[in-house]
Scaffold this motif. Structure first.
Motif, PDB file in Angstrom:
ATOM      1  N   ALA A 113       0.966  -1.180   0.071  1.00  0.00           N
ATOM      2  CA  ALA A 113       0.033   0.013   0.087  1.00  0.00           C
ATOM      3  C   ALA A 113       0.909   1.224  -0.093  1.00  0.00           C
ATOM      4  N   TRP A 114       1.944   1.223   0.683  1.00  0.00           N
ATOM      5  CA  TRP A 114       2.948   2.499   0.967  1.00  0.00           C
ATOM      6  C   TRP A 114       3.420   2.659  -0.471  1.00  0.00           C
ATOM      7  N   LEU A 115       3.933   1.596  -1.190  1.00  0.00           N
ATOM      8  CA  LEU A 115       4.273   1.822  -2.727  1.00  0.00           C
ATOM      9  C   LEU A 115       3.248   2.352  -3.729  1.00  0.00           C
ATOM     10  N   VAL A 116       2.018   1.762  -3.621  1.00  0.00           N
ATOM     11  CA  VAL A 116       0.838   2.390  -4.752  1.00  0.00           C
ATOM     12  C   VAL A 116       0.708   3.856  -4.425  1.00  0.00           C
ATOM     13  N   ASP A 117       0.422   4.104  -2.966  1.00  0.00           N
ATOM     14  CA  ASP A 117       0.110   5.402  -2.865  1.00  0.00           C
ATOM     15  C   ASP A 117       1.422   6.388  -2.944  1.00  0.00           C
ATOM     16  N   SER A 118       2.583   6.098  -2.875  1.00  0.00           N
ATOM     17  CA  SER A 118       3.632   6.809  -3.090  1.00  0.00           C
ATOM     18  C   SER A 118       3.749   7.177  -4.876  1.00  0.00           C
ATOM     19  N   LEU A 119       3.374   6.029  -5.656  1.00  0.00           N
ATOM     20  CA  LEU A 119       3.422   6.177  -7.078  1.00  0.00           C
ATOM     21  C   LEU A 119       2.204   7.079  -7.236  1.00  0.00           C
ATOM     22  N   LYS A 120       0.930   7.046  -6.759  1.00  0.00           N
ATOM     23  CA  LYS A 120      -0.100   7.995  -6.962  1.00  0.00           C
ATOM     24  C   LYS A 120       0.584   9.288  -6.585  1.00  0.00           C
ATOM     25  N   ARG A 121       1.245   9.707  -5.437  1.00  0.00           N
ATOM     26  CA  ARG A 121       1.463  11.036  -5.269  1.00  0.00           C
ATOM     27  C   ARG A 121       2.538  11.606  -6.149  1.00  0.00           C
ATOM     28  N   SER A 122       3.371  10.686  -7.023  1.00  0.00           N
ATOM     29  CA  SER A 122       4.113  11.186  -7.912  1.00  0.00           C
ATOM     30  C   SER A 122       3.503  11.760  -9.226  1.00  0.00           C
ATOM     31  N   GLY A 123       2.073  11.368  -9.260  1.00  0.00           N
ATOM     32  CA  GLY A 123       1.207  11.975 -10.579  1.00  0.00           C
ATOM     33  C   GLY A 123       0.537  10.667 -11.546  1.00  0.00           C
ATOM     34  N   LEU A 124       1.121   9.503 -10.988  1.00  0.00           N
ATOM     35  CA  LEU A 124       0.331   8.293 -11.756  1.00  0.00           C
ATOM     36  C   LEU A 124      -0.929   8.156 -11.462  1.00  0.00           C
ATOM     37  N   VAL A 125      -1.612   7.891 -12.452  1.00  0.00           N
ATOM     38  CA  VAL A 125      -3.028   7.460 -12.503  1.00  0.00           C
ATOM     39  C   VAL A 125      -3.667   6.504 -13.506  1.00  0.00           C
ATOM     40  N   GLY A 126      -4.709   5.800 -13.275  1.00  0.00           N
ATOM     41  CA  GLY A 126      -5.321   4.918 -14.194  1.00  0.00           C
ATOM     42  C   GLY A 126      -4.404   3.876 -14.807  1.00  0.00           C
ATOM     43  N   ASP A 127      -4.469   3.531 -15.977  1.00  0.00           N
ATOM     44  CA  ASP A 127      -3.928   2.498 -16.577  1.00  0.00           C
ATOM     45  C   ASP A 127      -2.317   2.710 -16.278  1.00  0.00           C
ATOM     46  N   GLU A 128      -1.942   3.959 -16.313  1.00  0.00           N
ATOM     47  CA  GLU A 128      -0.440   3.988 -16.218  1.00  0.00           C
ATOM     48  C   GLU A 128       0.162   3.710 -14.775  1.00  0.00           C
ATOM     49  N   LEU A 129      -0.853   3.920 -13.983  1.00  0.00           N
ATOM     50  CA  LEU A 129      -0.441   3.405 -12.286  1.00  0.00           C
ATOM     51  C   LEU A 129      -0.437   1.875 -12.279  1.00  0.00           C
ATOM     52  N   LYS A 130      -1.423   1.174 -12.942  1.00  0.00           N
ATOM     53  CA  LYS A 130      -1.504  -0.099 -12.837  1.00  0.00           C
ATOM     54  C   LYS A 130      -0.127  -0.644 -13.615  1.00  0.00           C
ATOM     55  N   HIS A 188       6.028   9.345   3.107  1.00  0.00           N
ATOM     56  CA  HIS A 188       5.701   8.900   1.708  1.00  0.00           C
ATOM     57  C   HIS A 188       4.494   7.767   1.987  1.00  0.00           C
ATOM     58  N   GLY A 189       4.082   7.689   0.943  1.00  0.00           N
ATOM     59  CA  GLY A 189       2.697   6.695   0.659  1.00  0.00           C
ATOM     60  C   GLY A 189       1.860   6.443   1.760  1.00  0.00           C
ATOM     61  N   GLU A 190       1.328   7.590   2.439  1.00  0.00           N
ATOM     62  CA  GLU A 190       0.045   7.369   3.264  1.00  0.00           C
ATOM     63  C   GLU A 190      -0.946   7.768   2.298  1.00  0.00           C
ATOM     64  N   PRO A 191      -2.083   7.465   2.834  1.00  0.00           N
ATOM     65  CA  PRO A 191      -3.486   7.523   2.271  1.00  0.00           C
ATOM     66  C   PRO A 191      -3.865   8.921   2.127  1.00  0.00           C
ATOM     67  N   GLU A 192      -4.397   9.076   0.763  1.00  0.00           N
ATOM     68  CA  GLU A 192      -5.007  10.432   0.605  1.00  0.00           C
ATOM     69  C   GLU A 192      -6.032  11.014   1.487  1.00  0.00           C
ATOM     70  N   GLU A 193      -6.608  10.149   1.783  1.00  0.00           N
ATOM     71  CA  GLU A 193      -7.921  10.304   3.122  1.00  0.00           C
ATOM     72  C   GLU A 193      -7.725   9.368   4.221  1.00  0.00           C
ATOM     73  N   LYS A 194      -7.443  10.013   5.270  1.00  0.00           N
ATOM     74  CA  LYS A 194      -7.063   9.324   6.630  1.00  0.00           C
ATOM     75  C   LYS A 194      -8.535   8.956   7.194  1.00  0.00           C
ATOM     76  N   LEU A 195      -8.505   7.454   7.625  1.00  0.00           N
ATOM     77  CA  LEU A 195      -9.699   6.882   8.098  1.00  0.00           C
ATOM     78  C   LEU A 195      -9.344   6.295   9.460  1.00  0.00           C
TER      79      LEU A 195
END
Length: 395
Positions: A113-130, A188-195
């Motif tokens: 989860a840390w990795l995926v959200d770190s990548l999202k924070r770098s600007g990757l989205v959608g198919d490119e993120l996958k 790094h890699g923390e969720p966009e929305e804290k729950l």
């Protein structure tokens, strides 16, 4: 340090510590006086601890911090290795496995989860993120596999000077993981929305109930849990079959298959958007290799079977990780990863429980091990057929 680099360094640290014990783990337990049935029992307890702590640690990773969760994993690995270093028999080995179970639970879900959200924070989205996520998971398998290969041979050599010495690298690996997570991964890699932890759990269970795809992959992981029977006995089996260095030679042959799996999955066009096909192929290879490894007793036949088994295992993890994380929201990604891992690890625990109950009066011979492998491999093949029939429909 870039997030992907930190992710690879973390995997390398854990792989070095784990790799050193892989080849010599079974002989070490025998040196403590444990029977084959007790091998299964202490590892059943290990997976029971993982299952019991999986969701709380995953929720803490989402609610508190994923880097903190990884740091706690490093700490518990360090303490577990220390206990094993001074172990004297069954009860001390059991204590070390309990601590290792907590360490595994803290790492599970949080790392990916840390990795995926770190990548999202770098600007990757959608198919490119996958696409980048799948490639990173595959590259991680290559790096960790390379280190495991080298340190597995190192551990076999190190054990000749004292069985306990194999635990020293894991002590330093745990310390290194704690330092990396505490001083570099933090932020790094923390969720966009804290729950809250409770809300993350609620959303994870709701998503699992609603998604047929995620239910399917949960059953994949349960079936895959049958491979744990190979983990416990392969080193003692091949030492008895080929001599005291047999497991080291088998290790050198089988572990490069994990690297090959990483290269295959990292290929640009490999099963893009069709991870379920690769998952089924991986299960087929795993079960078939496990059965075939028992049929013949010569190097020429045993090694290809073991390579096939390891190739399937190497393919399955990055494919299931990519399959799952492409369907889960950021805010409860670690919690859901832990939920999926918990479900899958039920297969590990049930397998080991049945093995322990079945082997309590069985002799400590290779015949006993081959019986276990044939049954487990056959069940994996049967499960693969059922999962093929029930596979998600391509969109």
């Amino acid at each position: 340090m870039q997030p992907k680099t930190m992710y690879y360094v973390l995997s390398a640290l854990v792989a070095a510590g784990m790799g050193t014990i892989c080849v010599a783990y079974g002989p070490f337990l025998k040196s403590l006086g444990l029977s084959y049935a007790e091998f299964g029992l202490i590892n059943c307890v290990f997976w029971g601890i993982v299952i019991g702590t999986e969701l709380p640690t995953g929720a803490l990773a989402d609610g508190r911090s994923r880097s903190w969760s990884v740091a706690m994993s490093g700490f518990f690995y360090l303490v577990s290795a220390l206990v094993y270093f001074f172990a004297q028999g069954f009860w001390s080995a059991l204590s070390a496995e309990i601590l290792a179970g907590v360490a595994s639970a803290f790492m599970s879900g949080a790392k990916q989860a840390w990795l995926v959200d770190s990548l999202k924070r770098s600007g990757l989205v959608g198919d490119e993120l996958k696409k980048v996520t799948k490639k990173t998971f595959a590259m991680d398998k290559i790096i960790a596999g390379s280190i495991m290969l080298v340190f597995g041979v190192f551990g076999s050599w190190l054990s000749q000077f004292g069985d306990r010495l194999i635990w020293l690298p894991l002590i330093f690996s745990g310390l290194g993981a704690w330092c990396l997570a505490s001083f570099f991964m933090n932020g790094h890699g923390e969720p966009e929305e804290k729950l809250s932890e409770i809300e993350a759990l609620k959303r994870s269970f709701a998503l699992l109930r609603q998604s047929r795809d995620l239910v399917w992959v949960a059953f994949v992981l349960i079936v895959f849990g049958l491979v744990v029977s190979f983990n416990q006995y392969w080193s003692v089996y091949f030492n008895q079959l080929f001599g005291d260095s047999g497991s080291a030679y088998v290790w050198l042959a089988m572990y490069p298959a994990l690297l090959l799996a990483g290269f295959i999955i990292r290929s640009r066009h490999f099963l893009s958007g069709r991870e379920e096909t690769g998952i089924l192929v991986a299960l087929l290879f795993t079960g078939l290799g496990l059965v075939l490894a028992t049929v013949f007793k010569s190097w020429a036949f045993v090694l290809p079977a073991v390579v096939l088994h390891e190739l399937g295992r190497g393919m399955l993890e990055p494919l299931t990780d990519a399959f799952i994380h492409g369907r889960v929201e950021s805010s409860f990604r670690a919690t859901f990863g832990s939920l999926q891992s918990l479900i899958g690890r039920i297969g590990f625990a049930l397998t080991l429980l049945v093995v322990w109950l079945s082997l309590r009066n069985a002799p400590n011979t290779n015949t006993t091990i081959t019986t276990v492998w044939v049954v487990c491999g056959g069940l994996i093949l049967l499960g693969t057929i059922v999962l093929f029939v029930l596979r998600p429909k391509e969109k």
